[in-house]
Design a protein around this motif. Sequence first.
Motif, mmCIF file in Angstrom:
data_model
loop_
_atom_site.group_PDB
_atom_site.id
_atom_site.type_symbol
_atom_site.label_atom_id
_atom_site.label_comp_id
_atom_site.label_asym_id
_atom_site.label_seq_id
_atom_site.Cartn_x
_atom_site.Cartn_y
_atom_site.Cartn_z
ATOM 1 N N SER A 100 0.649 -1.217 -0.206
ATOM 2 C CA SER A 100 0.065 0.039 0.092
ATOM 3 C C SER A 100 0.928 1.169 -0.114
ATOM 4 O O SER A 100 0.525 2.259 -0.648
ATOM 5 C CB SER A 100 -1.068 0.031 1.175
ATOM 6 O OG SER A 100 -1.718 -1.183 1.324
ATOM 7 N N GLY A 104 0.971 3.932 -2.851
ATOM 8 C CA GLY A 104 0.483 5.473 -2.757
ATOM 9 C C GLY A 104 1.652 6.192 -3.223
ATOM 10 O O GLY A 104 1.356 7.244 -3.617
ATOM 11 N N MET A 108 0.126 6.856 -6.947
ATOM 12 C CA MET A 108 -0.730 7.988 -6.380
ATOM 13 C C MET A 108 -0.035 9.290 -6.299
ATOM 14 O O MET A 108 -0.352 10.476 -6.172
ATOM 15 C CB MET A 108 -1.508 7.464 -5.248
ATOM 16 C CG MET A 108 -2.205 6.236 -5.453
ATOM 17 S SD MET A 108 -3.475 6.136 -6.758
ATOM 18 C CE MET A 108 -4.589 7.397 -6.278
ATOM 19 N N SER A 156 -4.051 -4.441 -1.789
ATOM 20 C CA SER A 156 -3.573 -3.142 -1.564
ATOM 21 C C SER A 156 -3.867 -2.284 -2.940
ATOM 22 O O SER A 156 -4.283 -1.024 -2.804
ATOM 23 C CB SER A 156 -1.977 -3.160 -1.552
ATOM 24 O OG SER A 156 -1.685 -3.980 -0.476
ATOM 25 N N THR A 160 -6.794 0.949 -2.673
ATOM 26 C CA THR A 160 -6.160 2.304 -2.928
ATOM 27 C C THR A 160 -6.968 2.893 -3.905
ATOM 28 O O THR A 160 -7.628 4.070 -3.928
ATOM 29 C CB THR A 160 -4.787 2.121 -3.684
ATOM 30 O OG1 THR A 160 -3.865 1.601 -2.736
ATOM 31 C CG2 THR A 160 -4.222 3.679 -4.200
ATOM 32 N N GLU A 234 -7.278 5.266 5.280
ATOM 33 C CA GLU A 234 -5.979 5.124 4.276
ATOM 34 C C GLU A 234 -5.923 3.593 4.165
ATOM 35 O O GLU A 234 -6.214 2.677 4.995
ATOM 36 C CB GLU A 234 -4.803 5.587 5.002
ATOM 37 C CG GLU A 234 -4.620 7.016 4.891
ATOM 38 C CD GLU A 234 -3.387 7.520 5.233
ATOM 39 O OE1 GLU A 234 -2.528 6.700 6.052
ATOM 40 O OE2 GLU A 234 -3.012 8.798 4.840
ATOM 41 N N PRO A 235 -5.579 3.010 2.988
ATOM 42 C CA PRO A 235 -5.553 1.746 2.619
ATOM 43 C C PRO A 235 -4.137 1.006 3.805
ATOM 44 O O PRO A 235 -4.559 -0.117 4.330
ATOM 45 C CB PRO A 235 -4.680 1.672 1.305
ATOM 46 C CG PRO A 235 -5.388 3.000 0.670
ATOM 47 C CD PRO A 235 -5.358 3.863 1.458
ATOM 48 N N GLN A 290 -2.424 13.689 1.995
ATOM 49 C CA GLN A 290 -2.733 12.820 0.853
ATOM 50 C C GLN A 290 -3.997 13.729 0.086
ATOM 51 O O GLN A 290 -4.646 14.194 0.841
ATOM 52 C CB GLN A 290 -3.203 11.471 0.872
ATOM 53 C CG GLN A 290 -2.020 10.773 1.521
ATOM 54 C CD GLN A 290 -2.436 9.442 1.837
ATOM 55 O OE1 GLN A 290 -3.563 8.971 1.741
ATOM 56 N NE2 GLN A 290 -1.465 8.632 2.449
#
Length: 292
Positions: A100, A104, A108, A156, A160, A234-235, A290
């Motif tokens: 994750s 992220g 991401m 994961s 996300t 959050e993941p 984030q």
Amino acid sequence: MATAIVAFTGALWGVYWLPVRSLGEMGLPGAWGTVAITTAAALLLFPLAIRRRGQFARSDRTALASIALGGAAFALYSIAFMYGRVAIIILLYFLTPVWSTLIGRYVMGWQTSRLRVLAILVGLAGLSIMLSADAQLPLPRGAGEWMALFAGFLWSVGTTGMRAKSDLDPGPAAFVFAIGAAVTALTLAPFLEPLRSGPYGGGFAAPLGLAIATGGVWWGLSTASLMWAAVRLEPARVGILLMTEVVVGAVSAAVLAAEQLAPLELVGGALVLCAGVLEVWPVRRGAPHQPS
């Protein structure tokens, strides 16, 4: 509320291996037990999905794919219990904080704190120690361990995407989740073990009832609750809270299946859990920023 739901869901899934293996003993070997469970769950959730079918047309396609991918991950995880030791399967799956954080950061574009980098290193160290406990290369051994490791990665990716895009209500989300799982299990089942063609020892009533109950409780009720909670956390936080499953699974397997971990496997497993703690620590302090 979301935190409590995820933690309880983890504990519930800690004994999920019991109905899966029971279905195997009743004549549904390999992935066929998971096919029965996930199909039952999809059928139970179908009326709710029909009532809210308008949400599917309005929902982001990436969100739907992410939810279905999460279902595929859980299907692999479910099947893995038929081919490996419970505690090892769970620990391999629960490297999710490592995956994750990497997703992220590099997919991401989210910021990564030093503690999260440390969590990755500790988690990977735990994985290496755990898998090399019997003086072999630190690689998964057997289909079950490989499926569990890959399932954690897929979960994961799925969580996300859910957090970034999903706006489905828990019920319809659980239906998509079950469909993704059922398709995955049905795809794999013929390649793993053949389905028995003869009559079951106790008839069809017992496996059918167990599949419906398992699909309703684990894949229906608990998954709908998890879908509601996962988009609010959050993941990585979802991953650490679900680690209640590690403790419940390891204890239940030791007591009910006499599956014990070697000392090095315990050390590696402890490091995997430490990675999860390191992963969630900066979240509690609100360090990472984030995008919403």
